[in-house]
Write a protein that holds these residues in place. Sequence first.
Motif, PDB file in Angstrom:
ATOM      1  N   ALA A  27      -5.081  12.238   5.901  1.00 33.72           N
ATOM      2  CA  ALA A  27      -3.753  11.749   6.287  1.00 33.72           C
ATOM      3  C   ALA A  27      -3.543  10.320   5.813  1.00 33.72           C
ATOM      4  N   GLN A  28      -4.538   9.463   5.991  1.00 33.08           N
ATOM      5  CA  GLN A  28      -4.408   8.077   5.538  1.00 33.08           C
ATOM      6  C   GLN A  28      -4.270   8.016   4.019  1.00 33.08           C
ATOM      7  N   GLU A  29      -5.032   8.842   3.325  1.00 34.76           N
ATOM      8  CA  GLU A  29      -4.957   8.868   1.864  1.00 34.76           C
ATOM      9  C   GLU A  29      -3.576   9.325   1.399  1.00 34.76           C
ATOM     10  N   ARG A  30      -2.982  10.317   2.073  1.00 32.47           N
ATOM     11  CA  ARG A  30      -1.621  10.761   1.708  1.00 32.47           C
ATOM     12  C   ARG A  30      -0.626   9.628   1.846  1.00 32.47           C
ATOM     13  N   ILE A  31      -0.697   8.914   2.963  1.00 35.30           N
ATOM     14  CA  ILE A  31       0.236   7.808   3.197  1.00 35.30           C
ATOM     15  C   ILE A  31       0.026   6.705   2.163  1.00 35.30           C
ATOM     16  N   ASP A  32      -1.234   6.407   1.829  1.00 35.53           N
ATOM     17  CA  ASP A  32      -1.519   5.387   0.810  1.00 35.53           C
ATOM     18  C   ASP A  32      -0.951   5.788  -0.548  1.00 35.53           C
ATOM     19  N   ILE A  33      -1.080   7.064  -0.911  1.00 36.08           N
ATOM     20  CA  ILE A  33      -0.571   7.514  -2.214  1.00 36.08           C
ATOM     21  C   ILE A  33       0.950   7.532  -2.208  1.00 36.08           C
ATOM     22  N   LEU A  34       1.557   8.016  -1.129  1.00 33.80           N
ATOM     23  CA  LEU A  34       3.024   7.975  -1.056  1.00 33.80           C
ATOM     24  C   LEU A  34       3.516   6.543  -1.253  1.00 33.80           C
ATOM     25  N   ASP A  35       2.858   5.609  -0.574  1.00 37.14           N
ATOM     26  CA  ASP A  35       3.220   4.194  -0.691  1.00 37.14           C
ATOM     27  C   ASP A  35       3.081   3.707  -2.140  1.00 37.14           C
ATOM     28  N   ALA A  36       2.002   4.099  -2.801  1.00 37.90           N
ATOM     29  CA  ALA A  36       1.768   3.671  -4.189  1.00 37.90           C
ATOM     30  C   ALA A  36       2.847   4.183  -5.139  1.00 37.90           C
ATOM     31  N   TYR A  37       3.479   5.301  -4.794  1.00 37.02           N
ATOM     32  CA  TYR A  37       4.522   5.873  -5.644  1.00 37.02           C
ATOM     33  C   TYR A  37       5.920   5.604  -5.113  1.00 37.02           C
ATOM     34  N   GLY A  38       6.029   4.553  -4.289  1.00 37.51           N
ATOM     35  CA  GLY A  38       7.342   4.078  -3.858  1.00 37.51           C
ATOM     36  C   GLY A  38       7.876   4.701  -2.588  1.00 37.51           C
ATOM     37  N   ILE A  39       7.149   5.640  -2.007  1.00 42.21           N
ATOM     38  CA  ILE A  39       7.597   6.253  -0.749  1.00 42.21           C
ATOM     39  C   ILE A  39       6.922   5.483   0.385  1.00 42.21           C
ATOM     40  N   THR A  40       7.430   4.288   0.608  1.00 35.45           N
ATOM     41  CA  THR A  40       6.840   3.372   1.588  1.00 35.45           C
ATOM     42  C   THR A  40       7.341   3.702   2.994  1.00 35.45           C
ATOM     43  N   LEU A  41       6.638   3.183   3.994  1.00 38.74           N
ATOM     44  CA  LEU A  41       7.094   3.355   5.372  1.00 38.74           C
ATOM     45  C   LEU A  41       8.479   2.745   5.548  1.00 38.74           C
ATOM     46  N   GLN A  42       8.719   1.609   4.894  1.00 39.09           N
ATOM     47  CA  GLN A  42      10.035   0.973   4.995  1.00 39.09           C
ATOM     48  C   GLN A  42      11.117   1.862   4.393  1.00 39.09           C
ATOM     49  N   LEU A  43      10.845   2.479   3.246  1.00 40.84           N
ATOM     50  CA  LEU A  43      11.813   3.388   2.629  1.00 40.84           C
ATOM     51  C   LEU A  43      12.085   4.569   3.567  1.00 40.84           C
ATOM     52  N   MET A  44      11.037   5.125   4.151  1.00 41.56           N
ATOM     53  CA  MET A  44      11.224   6.253   5.059  1.00 41.56           C
ATOM     54  C   MET A  44      12.074   5.855   6.261  1.00 41.56           C
ATOM     55  N   LYS A  45      11.845   4.641   6.791  1.00 38.07           N
ATOM     56  CA  LYS A  45      12.654   4.160   7.912  1.00 38.07           C
ATOM     57  C   LYS A  45      14.107   3.982   7.495  1.00 38.07           C
ATOM     58  N   THR A  46      14.314   3.378   6.337  1.00 36.31           N
ATOM     59  CA  THR A  46      15.669   3.145   5.835  1.00 36.31           C
ATOM     60  C   THR A  46      16.417   4.450   5.613  1.00 36.31           C
ATOM     61  N   GLU A  47      15.729   5.442   5.062  1.00 35.82           N
ATOM     62  CA  GLU A  47      16.344   6.742   4.751  1.00 35.82           C
ATOM     63  C   GLU A  47      16.332   7.705   5.948  1.00 35.82           C
ATOM     64  N   ASN A  48      15.723   7.269   7.067  1.00 33.98           N
ATOM     65  CA  ASN A  48      15.591   8.121   8.259  1.00 33.98           C
ATOM     66  C   ASN A  48      14.915   9.451   7.922  1.00 33.98           C
ATOM     67  N   VAL A  49      13.822   9.356   7.157  1.00 26.47           N
ATOM     68  CA  VAL A  49      13.086  10.539   6.715  1.00 26.47           C
ATOM     69  C   VAL A  49      11.592  10.284   6.904  1.00 26.47           C
ATOM     70  N   GLY A  50      10.889  11.328   7.352  1.00 25.17           N
ATOM     71  CA  GLY A  50       9.440  11.230   7.478  1.00 25.17           C
ATOM     72  C   GLY A  50       8.806  12.566   7.148  1.00 25.17           C
ATOM     73  N   PRO A  51       7.537  12.549   6.727  1.00 32.10           N
ATOM     74  CA  PRO A  51       6.861  13.807   6.408  1.00 32.10           C
ATOM     75  C   PRO A  51       6.535  14.586   7.677  1.00 32.10           C
ATOM     76  N   VAL A  52       6.614  15.894   7.573  1.00 30.52           N
ATOM     77  CA  VAL A  52       6.253  16.774   8.687  1.00 30.52           C
ATOM     78  C   VAL A  52       5.371  17.885   8.115  1.00 30.52           C
ATOM     79  N   LEU A  53       4.287  18.195   8.820  1.00 26.89           N
ATOM     80  CA  LEU A  53       3.358  19.229   8.357  1.00 26.89           C
ATOM     81  C   LEU A  53       3.608  20.536   9.098  1.00 26.89           C
ATOM     82  N   PHE A  54       3.538  21.644   8.361  1.00 29.43           N
ATOM     83  CA  PHE A  54       3.643  22.980   8.923  1.00 29.43           C
ATOM     84  C   PHE A  54       2.260  23.618   9.055  1.00 29.43           C
TER      85      PHE A  54
END
Length: 141
Positions: A27-54
Amino acid sequence: MKHIQLRWADLDPNFHLRHSSYYDLAAQERIDILDAYGITLQLMKTENVGPVLFKEQCEFRREIHLGTKIHIVTSLLKMKRDGSRWIIQHEFLSEEGKLHALIQVEGSWMDTVKRKLARPVPVAIFEGLEKFPKTPDFEYL
């Protein structure tokens, strides 16, 4: 590929990596990679979007002990063409390249205000997913 540093707290009573530590590390590695490719926590907050697992599934192949040098290789295995659904794979590999565990997570994006799946996926999120490392057998769903 990311080298991981194991901690005493990551071990179970049998002195090998406890099952939940694999999931935490992935999970930490996924968040780190998303961040490295511009999908930062700040972007997710701004866009009101977050990852959800099924679904989150792990195949344990070999034990990992404290002091074992392990790398995680994280790649996109499958994705819908619009980026709305995806499967991410984590390979836990030794220095010799032996597979110790394989985690696959299936997920999507949730609108954090409406509490429903986000459709369409914001452009910045989609662009980050397009850059995400892909497995050799990557395919669009």
